[in-house]
Design a protein around this motif. Structure first.
Motif, short mmCIF file in Angstrom:
data_model
loop_
_atom_site.label_atom_id
_atom_site.label_comp_id
_atom_site.label_asym_id
_atom_site.label_seq_id
_atom_site.Cartn_x
_atom_site.Cartn_y
_atom_site.Cartn_z
N PHE A 329 0.73 -1.12 0.02
CA PHE A 329 -0.07 0.23 -0.15
C PHE A 329 0.92 1.32 0.14
O PHE A 329 1.93 1.31 0.46
CB PHE A 329 -0.55 -0.11 1.28
CG PHE A 329 -1.96 -1.05 1.86
CD1 PHE A 329 -2.14 -1.53 -0.04
CD2 PHE A 329 -2.87 -0.90 2.20
CE1 PHE A 329 -3.50 -2.58 -0.06
CE2 PHE A 329 -4.03 -1.57 2.64
CZ PHE A 329 -4.13 -2.72 1.58
N GLY A 331 -1.14 4.39 0.61
CA GLY A 331 -2.14 5.42 1.82
C GLY A 331 -2.99 4.69 2.17
O GLY A 331 -1.91 3.47 2.68
N ARG A 332 -3.73 5.76 2.68
CA ARG A 332 -4.01 5.12 4.44
C ARG A 332 -4.56 3.92 4.81
O ARG A 332 -5.55 4.39 3.79
CB ARG A 332 -4.32 7.03 4.91
CG ARG A 332 -4.15 6.81 6.51
CD ARG A 332 -4.88 7.86 6.82
NE ARG A 332 -3.80 9.38 6.88
CZ ARG A 332 -3.20 9.66 8.02
NH1 ARG A 332 -2.75 8.59 8.86
NH2 ARG A 332 -2.55 10.68 8.25
N ASN A 333 -4.98 4.03 5.79
CA ASN A 333 -5.91 2.64 6.33
C ASN A 333 -6.71 2.70 7.57
O ASN A 333 -6.11 2.27 8.14
CB ASN A 333 -5.35 1.15 5.85
CG ASN A 333 -7.06 0.48 6.04
OD1 ASN A 333 -7.25 0.02 6.90
ND2 ASN A 333 -7.08 -0.86 4.86
N ARG A 369 -11.27 4.95 5.64
CA ARG A 369 -10.30 6.01 4.65
C ARG A 369 -9.48 4.27 4.47
O ARG A 369 -9.01 3.63 5.81
CB ARG A 369 -8.70 6.38 4.93
CG ARG A 369 -8.42 6.77 4.15
CD ARG A 369 -7.75 8.18 4.35
NE ARG A 369 -6.87 8.26 3.30
CZ ARG A 369 -5.70 8.58 3.27
NH1 ARG A 369 -5.80 10.27 4.40
NH2 ARG A 369 -4.98 9.20 2.16
N ASP A 371 -6.90 1.97 1.56
CA ASP A 371 -6.44 2.03 -0.12
C ASP A 371 -6.84 0.79 -0.99
O ASP A 371 -6.94 -0.12 -0.88
CB ASP A 371 -4.54 1.63 0.33
CG ASP A 371 -3.57 2.11 -0.97
OD1 ASP A 371 -4.79 1.83 -2.07
OD2 ASP A 371 -3.01 1.93 -0.99
N PRO A 392 -5.03 5.06 -9.11
CA PRO A 392 -4.91 5.30 -8.01
C PRO A 392 -6.45 4.97 -7.33
O PRO A 392 -6.63 5.63 -7.88
CB PRO A 392 -4.25 6.39 -7.26
CG PRO A 392 -4.59 6.94 -8.66
CD PRO A 392 -4.06 6.41 -9.63
N GLN A 394 -7.90 6.22 -3.63
CA GLN A 394 -7.88 6.45 -2.40
C GLN A 394 -8.80 6.64 -1.56
O GLN A 394 -9.17 7.73 -1.98
CB GLN A 394 -6.17 6.88 -2.05
CG GLN A 394 -5.14 5.51 -2.74
CD GLN A 394 -4.10 6.77 -1.39
OE1 GLN A 394 -3.95 7.50 -0.58
NE2 GLN A 394 -2.72 6.28 -2.68
N THR A 395 -10.00 6.50 -1.16
CA THR A 395 -10.78 7.02 -0.29
C THR A 395 -11.32 6.67 1.00
O THR A 395 -11.18 5.94 1.75
CB THR A 395 -12.26 6.73 -1.73
OG1 THR A 395 -12.50 5.03 -1.09
CG2 THR A 395 -11.84 7.50 -2.67
N TYR A 439 -9.02 10.86 -1.45
CA TYR A 439 -7.57 11.79 -2.11
C TYR A 439 -6.69 11.25 -2.99
O TYR A 439 -6.60 10.79 -3.69
CB TYR A 439 -6.69 11.00 -0.49
CG TYR A 439 -7.58 10.66 0.59
CD1 TYR A 439 -7.23 11.98 1.49
CD2 TYR A 439 -9.01 10.45 1.39
CE1 TYR A 439 -8.21 12.41 2.51
CE2 TYR A 439 -9.52 10.56 2.68
CZ TYR A 439 -8.80 11.41 2.51
OH TYR A 439 -9.46 12.32 3.93
N ASP A 441 -3.09 10.67 -4.42
CA ASP A 441 -2.49 9.46 -4.37
C ASP A 441 -1.31 9.80 -3.58
O ASP A 441 -0.64 11.23 -3.79
CB ASP A 441 -1.84 9.23 -5.78
CG ASP A 441 -1.21 7.51 -5.47
OD1 ASP A 441 -1.62 6.32 -4.52
OD2 ASP A 441 -0.28 7.67 -6.44
N ARG A 442 -1.07 9.13 -2.18
CA ARG A 442 -0.09 9.77 -1.15
C ARG A 442 -0.02 10.55 -0.46
O ARG A 442 0.76 11.32 -0.18
CB ARG A 442 1.51 9.27 -1.70
CG ARG A 442 1.29 7.72 -2.42
CD ARG A 442 2.98 8.05 -2.56
NE ARG A 442 3.12 6.48 -3.75
CZ ARG A 442 4.41 6.86 -3.97
NH1 ARG A 442 5.70 6.96 -4.40
NH2 ARG A 442 4.79 5.54 -5.04
#
Length: 782
Positions: A329, A331-333, A369, A371, A392, A394-395, A439, A441-442
């Motif tokens: 990943f 992205g944030r989770n 949230r 990835d 990507p 990321q939502t 969001y 990306d990254r």
């Protein structure tokens, strides 16, 4: 309060248990207002102020005294206390003992899946958003505005929003699963059935327990309760829960951009910390009783892990080298939830009648949230992967504001009368807001924002009666009128380089009224066997779907209705050592609400199927082979089919192998003849329990197994997005005394690893089942 009449002039329900219960109540003072045995006991009747917890306490004592027979199962499926064998509905019940064993290791409410016939519970969202299916009927929608055709009723209060339905099961007396439409007494959104959870209630006797558990994956599990009298009329019960699990999934993407704080720790996924509490106060007098319930939950954890390109193209097998302990990943989770609720149940004894009022308020806030593309896309700095990830995703979604208010007022006469009845009114009001974020990306900067705001108001009038046509034949009939309306608005704003531009406020207003009901005949062949037939009609109110973060469509699905005919046999054989219940049904749904998405359109939309068909059989058995060895077996077959030659949807956006013919518009596929999604044909469960008496206690050995057949994950059929069958087992071994117990457990005993769900709009990404867990637990009673 229980009133036991031991007179000569009434009919027997279960002579053995009635005799023992009557004498126990009289001799040991379980309750007041009892009479000594006056000859042969011919009936057990319950006073109007009877609480479910009181009768369960009495029955548990009865079971301890009556060695060699099965314990009676008491339910409140028809909003009064009854033996499950006397209720003309297909019902399964999980006792406190079984609940405690199968949820070892801090399992969330999904542990109920397949533990009884025809019930499936799953989630693409994590611990906070379970989805329930009964007889193959459910809703795959993942929006926080989604409605479901299976209602969760917790301590007599319906939990409408899916985020409420994940409230933990702890200090619980039993779980009842009512299969088939329950539209008379429970109303809207129950065409498939109900999952009904009853917590342990306050009583006058002092009792307390503390349960401690530790396990692999850094699991800790703490549960405690204290109960007792406050004075002559008041009693209280406080129950608390605290569970944790460590982060055990490594993120190989953590070395891509170490400057991002949420990627500093390579092991940052799949952990959680959860708290829950329930404080109950009970008041009891001769003519009035009250039960007050304050409860809440707080969860801080991670969302479901979406794992990119783990499916071998053209199959539903994992790719070679797939490692469930690693993701990739960038992205944030994260996932959080806070909920609070209050219930006031008031009962007045008016002599010939009882009036009951149940007032409840629930509120929940969430944020989740993920990835969502499950890896690192081509748009990112190399290396990308695993596999080809075109863009990507990321939502996040959250509920910043929610409140639900319900009020039920009903009146009933004495259930022991030849003609017994109940009638009432129900009111429901809910306000819900949902925020959705896209969001960069990254980044923690969101480039797209959408908001939904919905107000729902509903009311109903209902009534049901039982009439003894003869000593052996009972007619039950009921009807309910429901009215439901929704006011809805959605809009979207975009910052920086968002994909879709702005969307001005889009309004929808929908309302409908429906009549639901049931009629059944229950015939007692002899003291051991009864048969019944039941026709029932249920409905799900209109739904609105406005997932406008990546599209402009706000769709409305009209009310769905379900007509079901069911026949069943309920029996207690072999001198009450074997309980065997069988039910068969056929159902016909009109305008079933289905969810089309995400697929090629990368958007969720509601559609109605003109017709859906279903049929099946359910088998429930319990056998007390010896005083120390027992078995239970549940088995169900559910066949479902979409019957709509004009219904088509867009298939996967990911490179899947579609198996359906072309549909009615370009790029679409036809759904006519397909099974309903996530509807396995076969499910089964098996439990074997052996106890070995010792000087001061007993050794307990229990193993339980569940099987779930394969199923399609989406409305369309594809080779990749088809879940294989799954067999999982558990084992519990312990030593139990009157004051304490200690033992060990294993869940997913054989460490099965299977694909259970997928995301279909980006790549061949999937979701897997829980890995093997094991640990030890100790319980101390005071």
């Amino acid at each position: 309060m229980i009133t036991i009449h031991c007179g000569q002039n009434i009919v027997v329900t279960n002579t053995k248990f009635s005799v023992i219960l009557c004498s126990l109540v009289y001799n040991y003072g379980i309750t007041q207002n009892t009479k000594p045995l006056g000859g042969i006991v011919k009936k057990l009747t319950f006073g109007r102020t009877l609480s479910a917890s009181a009768i369960l306490i009495a029955l548990s004592v009865t079971s301890a005294q009556a060695q060699g027979v099965l314990e009676e199962i008491v339910v409140t499926a028809q909003k009064r206390v009854e033996n499950v064998q006397d209720v003309p509905i297909s019902i399964s019940v999980m006792s406190q003992e079984r609940l405690d064993s199968v949820r070892s290791g801090g399992k969330d409410i999904r542990f109920l899946s397949s533990k009884v016939p025809s019930l499936v519970v799953e989630s693409d969202f994590g611990r906070i958003f379970p989805r329930f299916y009964i007889r193959g009927i459910g809703n795959t929608d993942f929006d926080q505005n989604a409605s479901q055709p299976v209602s969760l009723v917790y301590d007599e209060v319906v939990y409408e929003n899916p985020m409420l339905k994940g409230f933990p099961v702890f200090d619980t007396g039993r779980v009842e699963v009512l299969r088939g439409p329950q539209g008379t007494l429970f109303g809207r959104n129950t065409p498939a059935g109900i999952v009904k959870i009853e917590s342990n209630k306050p009583s006058d006797e002092f009792e307390a327990y503390v349960k401690l558990g530790i396990g692999n994956l850094d699991v800790t599990d703490f549960e405690a309760a204290i109960n007792g009298a406050l004075n002559e009329n008041w009693s209280a019960r406080l129950s608390v829960l605290h569970q944790t699990r460590g982060d055990w999934v490594a993120n190989s993407g953590s070395d891509i951009d170490p400057s991002l704080a949420f990627l500093d720790d390579p092991d940052f996924l799949e952990g959680h910390t959860e708290y829950a509490y329930r404080l109950q106060l009970a008041y009891d007098s001769d003519k009035f009783s009250a039960l007050l319930n304050l409860h809440g939950r707080d969860l801080d954890g991670t969302a479901t892990l979406f794992r990119a390109n783990i499916i071998e193209p053209g199959t539903n097998d994992f790719v070679a080298g797939f490692d469930p302990d690693v993701v990739n990943f960038d992205g944030r989770n994260e996932q959080t939830l806070q909920s609070t609720g209050f219930t006031a149940k008031l009962e007045w004894d008016l002599g010939d009648y009882t009036v009951t009022s149940i007032t409840a308020y629930e509120t929940v806030e969430t944020f989740s949230r993920a990835d969502v593309e499950g890896g690192i896309s081509l748009a990112a700095v190399p290396p990308s992967g695993p596999g080809f990830i075109p863009f990507p995703a990321q939502t996040a979604d959250g509920i910043p504001d929610h409140n639900q208010f319900t009020q039920e007022l009903r009146i009933n006469n004495d259930a022991s009368e030849r003609f017994s009845w109940q009638a009432g009114v129900f009111y429901f009001d809910e306000h819900l807001e949902v925020d959705s974020f896209d969001y960069a990306d990254r980044s923690d900067v969101f480039v797209g924002f959408a908001h939904q705001d919905q107000d729902t108001e509903a009311y109903a009038i209902f009534g049901q009666f039982d009439y003894d046509l003869s000593d052996d034949l009972v007619l039950t009939a009921g009807i309910r009128f429901s009215d439901d309306s929704k006011d809805y608005v959605a809009f979207r704003t975009t910052e920086l380089f968002g994909c879709c531009g702005t969307l001005a406020p889009t309004f929808r207003n929908v309302s409908d009224s429906e009549v639901s009901g049931n009629i059944s005949l229950n015939y007692t062949i002899n003291d051991d066997v009864s048969i019944y037939g039941r026709f029932a009609r249920g409905f799900r109110a209109p739904s609105i779907q406005g997932r406008v973060l990546f599209g402009n469509a706000v769709t409305v699905a009209q009310s769905e209705t379900l007509n079901s005919f069911e026949v069943g046999v309920k029996s207690q054989l072999m001198d009450n050592r074997l309980r065997l219940n069988v039910a068969a049904y056929v159902l016909d749904m009109s305008d079933q609400q289905l969810t089309a998405g995400s697929g090629t359109a990368n958007a969720n939309q509601l559609i109605n199927a003109e017709s859906s068909k279903g049929s099946g059989i359910e088998f429930d058995a319990e056998l007390l082979a010896t005083d120390n060895l027992s078995f239970s077996l549940g088995l169900s077959f559910n066949s479902t089919e979409i019957d709509d030659p004009n219904l088509s949807v867009l298939p996967c956006g990911a490179p899947c192998t579609v198996l359906d013919p072309a549909g009615s518009f370009p790029g679409s596929v036809a759904l006519d003849g397909n099974d309903l999604p996530r509807a396995p044909e076969w499910t089964s469960n098996f439990v074997a329990r052996y106890t070995h008496p010792m000087d001061n206690g007993e050794l307990v050995f229990q193993t339980d197994w569940v099987y779930r057949d394969d199923f399609s994950m989406f409305l369309y059929n594809s080779a990749e997005f088809h879940a294989p069958s799954l067999l999982e087992g558990g084992l519990n071994i312990g030593y139990v005394t009157d004051r304490w117990e200690v033992g060990g457990y294993v869940r997913n005993l054989t460490d099965e690893l299977e694909l259970i769900a997928a995301i279909d709009f980006n790549n061949l990404e999937g979701i897997i089942n829980e890995q093997r867990t094991y640990g030890v637990e100790a319980t101390f009673r005071f």
